[in-house]
Write an enzyme that holds these catalytic residues in place. Structure first.
Site, PDB file in Angstrom:
ATOM      1  N   LYS A  11       0.853  -1.208   0.000  1.00 17.79           N
ATOM      2  CA  LYS A  11       0.000   0.000   0.000  1.00 17.79           C
ATOM      3  C   LYS A  11       0.875   1.239   0.000  1.00 17.79           C
ATOM      4  O   LYS A  11       2.070   1.182   0.345  1.00 17.79           O
ATOM      5  CB  LYS A  11      -0.908   0.037   1.239  1.00 17.79           C
ATOM      6  CG  LYS A  11      -0.197   0.024   2.608  1.00 17.79           C
ATOM      7  CD  LYS A  11       0.227   1.379   3.168  1.00 17.79           C
ATOM      8  CE  LYS A  11       0.924   1.261   4.514  1.00 17.79           C
ATOM      9  NZ  LYS A  11       1.719   2.387   4.923  1.00 17.79           N
ATOM     10  N   ASP A 137      -2.159  -1.184  10.785  1.00 14.24           N
ATOM     11  CA  ASP A 137      -2.423  -1.232   9.338  1.00 14.24           C
ATOM     12  C   ASP A 137      -3.081  -2.541   8.903  1.00 14.24           C
ATOM     13  O   ASP A 137      -3.522  -2.651   7.757  1.00 14.24           O
ATOM     14  CB  ASP A 137      -1.107  -1.117   8.544  1.00 14.24           C
ATOM     15  CG  ASP A 137      -0.551   0.301   8.559  1.00 14.24           C
ATOM     16  OD1 ASP A 137      -1.277   1.213   8.983  1.00 14.24           O
ATOM     17  OD2 ASP A 137       0.608   0.466   8.141  1.00 14.24           O
TER      18      ASP A 137
END
Ligand code: C5P
Length: 293
Positions: A11, A137
């Site tokens: 990401k 995350d």
């Protein structure tokens, strides 16, 4: 089914605002998280007992039990009470400590994969609980689509982004997230003097209005990381000068990314190969964590 192969995406953070430190030691944050086509490959195999992690590709240089994928499997078996075990093979492409979420993505992929192999003993809410325990995350990677993340990073709201081309510059070293937060805390300067506007950023990207985007996509960590590693600030400047619509640090670094519309002509200097990686965010055919290969 005994074996499953999954994509474990990286990401980037399209801007990141860090606020106050909370009583639990974490910081309030606001960021846009975008999953990438670039990522690792994970193969999971059901076994009778025990957890084993093997990696190929980039060497992580950490003990097996410290790997977030190992911890994810341990949590899964404890939470479900299942007496089985698994072998986890990770083909690592995502560099560690790069702010690309590699460890978190692998952990979420292991949770999803084991849940599939053992016939769905956990629902999404329960998987989410385990993901939060593993790291701030990790919940994002359970359903990797562009999201505005708030709180510790676990409060997620999907947003729509167009197809993007993303250029990653990994400098060959990682940066400790804890170090970066500590340095920010030591900065007496108030960190909340600018506002991060995820909705405006997403709107401008969708409408293809690049004017002002580079100034809107800011990252609190750049203050401390660019001071320590001025070469990374130079890379950001070069990316912007080369015509990228935005550029900056992802997470707390060390990777610097540049962003273009997927339909923009590819700049001549763009060639994949260390230290550069060229990848994409693709809205329709996104292959995310949990996508079988
Ligand atoms: O949650 P995770 O284990 O990924 O966080 C790593 C470290 O980053 C934490 O121990 C904490 O020091 C810091 N952190 C923070 N605020 C956040 C996320 C992480 O202070 N929102």
């Amino acid at each position: 089914m005994k074996v499953i192969r999954l994509h474990s995406p990286a990401k980037i953070n399209l801007g990141l605002w860090v606020g106050r430190k909370r009583a639990d030691g974490y910081h309030e944050l606001v960021t846009i998280m975008v999953p990438l086509e670039f990522g690792d490959r994970v193969r999971l195999e059901k076994t009778r007992s025990g957890i084993c992690v093997k990696t190929t590709g980039i060497n992580l240089n950490i003990p097996e039990r410290a790997n977030l994928a190992y911890r994810a499997a341990g949590l899964f078996f404890t939470a479900t009470g299942i007496t089985g075990g698994c072998k986890i093979f990770i083909d690592k492409n995502i560099p560690p400590g790069g702010g690309l979420g590699g460890g978190s993505s692998n952990a979420a992929t292991v949770l999803l994969g084991l849940n599939y192999l053992f016939d769905h003993p956990l629902n999404l809410t329960q998987l989410n609980q385990l993901a939060r325990e593993l790291g701030s995350d990790v919940p994002f990677f359970l359903q990797p689509k562009p999201c505005v993340a708030r709180g510790r990073g676990e409060k997620l709201r999907p947003i729509t982004l167009p197809a993007l081309r993303i250029v990653l510059y990994y400098p060959g070293f990682g940066i400790s997230t804890r170090w970066a937060y500590d340095r920010l805390d030591r900065l007496k300067k108030k960190l909340t003097t600018w506002r991060f506007c995820p909705k405006i950023i997403a709107l401008k990207l969708r409408r293809k209005e690049p004017a002002g985007l580079a100034e809107l996509i800011r990252n609190s960590f750049e203050t401390v990381v660019f001071r320590r590693y001025p070469e990374l600030a130079k890379i950001k400047k070069q990316l912007l000068e080369s015509g990228m619509v935005a550029a900056g640090l992802t997470g707390s670094g060390s990777t610097v990314y540049g962003l273009q519309y997927a339909t923009d002509p590819m700049a001549e200097w763009l060639h994949s190969g260390s230290p550069w990686i060229i990848t994409r965010y693709r809205p329709s055919t996104l292959s995310g964590a949990g996508t079988t290969l």
